[in-house]
Design an enzyme around this catalytic site. Sequence first.
Site, PDB file in Angstrom:
ATOM      1  N   GLY A   1      25.963  98.271 -33.574  1.00  0.00           N
ATOM      2  CA  GLY A   1      24.701  98.762 -33.009  1.00  0.00           C
ATOM      3  C   GLY A   1      23.524  98.523 -33.943  1.00  0.00           C
ATOM      4  O   GLY A   1      22.406  98.237 -33.490  1.00  0.00           O
TER       5      GLY A   1
ATOM      6  N   GLU B   1      11.533  70.388 -31.828  1.00  0.00           N
ATOM      7  CA  GLU B   1      11.832  69.128 -32.535  1.00  0.00           C
ATOM      8  C   GLU B   1      12.995  68.393 -31.863  1.00  0.00           C
ATOM      9  O   GLU B   1      13.800  67.738 -32.516  1.00  0.00           O
ATOM     10  CB  GLU B   1      12.055  69.365 -34.042  1.00  0.00           C
ATOM     11  CG  GLU B   1      10.789  69.920 -34.700  1.00  0.00           C
ATOM     12  CD  GLU B   1      10.732  69.776 -36.200  1.00  0.00           C
ATOM     13  OE1 GLU B   1      11.441  68.919 -36.748  1.00  0.00           O
ATOM     14  OE2 GLU B   1       9.958  70.524 -36.822  1.00  0.00           O
TER      15      GLU B   1
ATOM     16  N   ALA C   1       5.291  65.845 -20.903  1.00  0.00           N
ATOM     17  CA  ALA C   1       5.975  65.056 -21.940  1.00  0.00           C
ATOM     18  C   ALA C   1       6.600  65.995 -22.956  1.00  0.00           C
ATOM     19  O   ALA C   1       6.034  66.282 -24.006  1.00  0.00           O
ATOM     20  CB  ALA C   1       4.982  64.116 -22.622  1.00  0.00           C
ATOM     21  N   GLY C   2       7.782  66.522 -22.571  1.00  0.00           N
ATOM     22  CA  GLY C   2       8.544  67.379 -23.487  1.00  0.00           C
ATOM     23  C   GLY C   2       9.662  66.530 -24.075  1.00  0.00           C
ATOM     24  O   GLY C   2       9.446  65.742 -24.994  1.00  0.00           O
TER      25      GLY C   2
ATOM     26  N   PRO D   1       2.402  68.998 -21.232  1.00  0.00           N
ATOM     27  CA  PRO D   1       3.125  69.598 -20.100  1.00  0.00           C
ATOM     28  C   PRO D   1       4.101  68.638 -19.423  1.00  0.00           C
ATOM     29  O   PRO D   1       5.196  69.031 -19.033  1.00  0.00           O
ATOM     30  CB  PRO D   1       1.994  70.028 -19.149  1.00  0.00           C
ATOM     31  CG  PRO D   1       0.844  70.308 -20.072  1.00  0.00           C
ATOM     32  CD  PRO D   1       0.953  69.313 -21.185  1.00  0.00           C
TER      33      PRO D   1
HETATM   34  C1  LIG Z   1       7.844  77.563 -30.329  1.00  0.00           C
HETATM   35  C2  LIG Z   1       7.667  76.093 -30.083  1.00  0.00           C
HETATM   36  C3  LIG Z   1       7.007  75.319 -31.033  1.00  0.00           C
HETATM   37  C4  LIG Z   1       6.819  73.955 -30.801  1.00  0.00           C
HETATM   38  N1  LIG Z   1       6.090  73.215 -31.708  1.00  0.00           N
HETATM   39  C5  LIG Z   1       5.749  71.931 -31.402  1.00  0.00           C
HETATM   40  C6  LIG Z   1       4.850  71.193 -32.242  1.00  0.00           C
HETATM   41  O1  LIG Z   1       4.402  71.684 -33.290  1.00  0.00           O
HETATM   42  N2  LIG Z   1       4.494  69.939 -31.853  1.00  0.00           N
HETATM   43  C7  LIG Z   1       4.952  69.354 -30.725  1.00  0.00           C
HETATM   44  O2  LIG Z   1       4.580  68.232 -30.423  1.00  0.00           O
HETATM   45  N3  LIG Z   1       5.826  70.038 -29.909  1.00  0.00           N
HETATM   46  C8  LIG Z   1       6.223  71.300 -30.212  1.00  0.00           C
HETATM   47  N4  LIG Z   1       7.078  71.998 -29.381  1.00  0.00           N
HETATM   48  C9  LIG Z   1       7.588  71.354 -28.196  1.00  0.00           C
HETATM   49  C10 LIG Z   1       9.097  71.103 -28.232  1.00  0.00           C
HETATM   50  O3  LIG Z   1       9.404  70.034 -29.068  1.00  0.00           O
HETATM   51  C11 LIG Z   1       9.554  70.920 -26.779  1.00  0.00           C
HETATM   52  O4  LIG Z   1       9.483  72.201 -26.167  1.00  0.00           O
HETATM   53  C12 LIG Z   1      10.960  70.352 -26.665  1.00  0.00           C
HETATM   54  O5  LIG Z   1      10.988  69.027 -27.110  1.00  0.00           O
HETATM   55  C13 LIG Z   1      11.494  70.423 -25.240  1.00  0.00           C
HETATM   56  O6  LIG Z   1      10.558  69.987 -24.311  1.00  0.00           O
HETATM   57  P1  LIG Z   1      10.249  70.908 -23.026  1.00  0.00           P
HETATM   58  O7  LIG Z   1       9.957  72.272 -23.516  1.00  0.00           O
HETATM   59  O8  LIG Z   1       9.225  70.238 -22.216  1.00  0.00           O
HETATM   60  O9  LIG Z   1      11.606  70.975 -22.244  1.00  0.00           O
HETATM   61  P2  LIG Z   1      12.120  69.953 -21.131  1.00  0.00           P
HETATM   62  O10 LIG Z   1      11.966  68.562 -21.615  1.00  0.00           O
HETATM   63  O11 LIG Z   1      11.483  70.302 -19.832  1.00  0.00           O
HETATM   64  O12 LIG Z   1      13.672  70.277 -21.075  1.00  0.00           O
HETATM   65  C14 LIG Z   1      14.198  71.370 -20.313  1.00  0.00           C
HETATM   66  C15 LIG Z   1      15.728  71.280 -20.390  1.00  0.00           C
HETATM   67  O13 LIG Z   1      16.160  70.033 -19.810  1.00  0.00           O
HETATM   68  C16 LIG Z   1      16.955  69.335 -20.731  1.00  0.00           C
HETATM   69  N5  LIG Z   1      16.757  67.901 -20.538  1.00  0.00           N
HETATM   70  C17 LIG Z   1      15.596  67.210 -20.405  1.00  0.00           C
HETATM   71  N6  LIG Z   1      15.835  65.918 -20.239  1.00  0.00           N
HETATM   72  C18 LIG Z   1      17.197  65.763 -20.252  1.00  0.00           C
HETATM   73  C19 LIG Z   1      18.080  64.655 -20.139  1.00  0.00           C
HETATM   74  N7  LIG Z   1      17.616  63.413 -19.978  1.00  0.00           N
HETATM   75  N8  LIG Z   1      19.411  64.884 -20.213  1.00  0.00           N
HETATM   76  C20 LIG Z   1      19.910  66.127 -20.389  1.00  0.00           C
HETATM   77  N9  LIG Z   1      19.108  67.228 -20.509  1.00  0.00           N
HETATM   78  C21 LIG Z   1      17.782  67.034 -20.448  1.00  0.00           C
HETATM   79  C22 LIG Z   1      16.481  69.789 -22.096  1.00  0.00           C
HETATM   80  O14 LIG Z   1      17.443  69.548 -23.103  1.00  0.00           O
HETATM   81  C23 LIG Z   1      16.253  71.267 -21.832  1.00  0.00           C
HETATM   82  O15 LIG Z   1      17.483  71.942 -21.882  1.00  0.00           O
HETATM   83  C24 LIG Z   1       7.315  73.354 -29.621  1.00  0.00           C
HETATM   84  C25 LIG Z   1       8.000  74.138 -28.679  1.00  0.00           C
HETATM   85  C26 LIG Z   1       8.175  75.487 -28.891  1.00  0.00           C
HETATM   86  C27 LIG Z   1       8.877  76.297 -27.839  1.00  0.00           C
END
Ligand SMILES: Cc1cc2nc3c(=O)[nH]c(=O)nc-3n(C[C@H](O)[C@H](O)[C@H](O)COP(=O)(O)OP(=O)(O)OC[C@H]3O[C@@H](n4cnc5c(N)ncnc54)[C@H](O)[C@@H]3O)c2cc1C
Length: 381
Positions: A340, A363, A130-131, A128
């Site tokens: 359509g 990814e 660490a995205g 949550p």
């Molecule tokens: C269907 C699905 C499958 C997935 N499968 C896996 C998996 O198998 N294993 C795994 O480990 N993860 C997985 N993920 C996680 C995925 O890699 C992350 O969702 C992704 O890296 C983005 O992280 P977040 O969702 O927390 O978005 P956030 O990091 O919260 O980003 C939100 C927005 O802010 C932008 N942003 C954030 N930081 C910056 C910055 N410094 N500068 C500019 N823009 C920024 C992002 O580009 C994005 O537009 C999956 C996600 C989904 C939705």
Amino acid sequence: MDFLISDELRMIQLTVREFVEKEVYPRETLIEDGDCIPDELIEAARKVGLFGISIPDEYGGLGLSMVGKCIVGEEMGRGSAGFSGYHGAHAGIGTSGIVMVGSHYLKAKYLPDMAEGKKIGAFALTEPDAGSDASNLKTTAVKKGDRWLLNGAKHFITNGPEANVITAMAVTDPSRGARGISAFLIENTFPGFRVGTVEKKMGLRGCHTSEIIFDDCEVPEENLLGKENEGFITALRILANGRAGLASRCVGACLRLIEHSLDYSGKRVQFGKPIIENQAIQWMLADMEMETQAARALTYQTAWKVDQGMNIIKDAAMTKLFASEVYNRVADKAVQIHGGMGYMKEMPIERVYRDARITRIYEGTSEIQRMVIAAQMMKKC
Ligand SMILES: Cc1cc2nc3c(=O)[nH]c(=O)nc-3n(C[C@H](O)[C@H](O)[C@H](O)COP(=O)(O)OP(=O)(O)OC[C@H]3O[C@@H](n4cnc5c(N)ncnc54)[C@H](O)[C@@H]3O)c2cc1C
């Protein structure tokens, strides 16, 4: 760089193409409506060795090069994105860490079953908090005697509910930031492991995404994957290779959208002639083809560099970014050409349009790929 593929890879390409046409296309509606992968499709994939494409032949796999994996990815990308996402998470990011840095013991223990699809793999980095900021992990691993105790939660994990063997990252030395993260191989039967919420998504139906929870999860010490505190580097290497594979699936999806769009626009008559006779439609088709072929060339160039052992950090980011954005543009044009009908569930176009969207997010988002590319460029200043 050699643009000709070997006879062996050509055979694999034709085999996977036939598999997708015979086994995947007829089940796409079933996968979409049922939100699951039918057992008989998994069985058919086992028979052609699809689960072992990344696994060396000494452990029962096909041991394909990166170019070979991209050829498979392109063919798989033509079919259901739910199925190719499930397969890609297993055969790509779910397997490659073990192949890259696993001990002989771990390889011998897990890879043969993974090659046969008896054990399904997953990759669990995201949490949550660490995205995009992927090293900001809260999951910890503490050594207790001959085990590691893991505590924390991963989310958005592809194959989370199905995976038997998960490559997961946890903090082993909180004082060292990204250099204090280690990788572990976790079985879903280990005490303290459980699957949490399974997400409801916009697309990728059939491919499940869930939380994974470690509650004093007991991991044998030998299931440390690679060296202690080197797990984040392993994660980045897995993701870099994964990006080329993902790009190849985007290219495959584009090729199918182009086929559908050519076919439909050649048959659909308005104002007394097929709509393809209008320059407006031809220009959309031309752009779809040009961008797809450019994405394809970039994908195979990156795959080739992986096979030469070259540094691909920038290439992988450019490839994933470009191919995913091309895929979204091509999907948008395909809907437009179908009018359509492109919006109706009767045709696969609206499904592929929804499925395309995730490729700009997972990814590593498009924004993060641009940051990686710029950072690599600035190193040379
Ligand atoms: C269907 C699905 C499958 C997935 N499968 C896996 C998996 O198998 N294993 C795994 O480990 N993860 C997985 N993920 C996680 C995925 O890699 C992350 O969702 C992704 O890296 C983005 O992280 P977040 O969702 O927390 O978005 P956030 O990091 O919260 O980003 C939100 C927005 O802010 C932008 N942003 C954030 N930081 C910056 C910055 N410094 N500068 C500019 N823009 C920024 C992002 O580009 C994005 O537009 C999956 C996600 C989904 C939705």
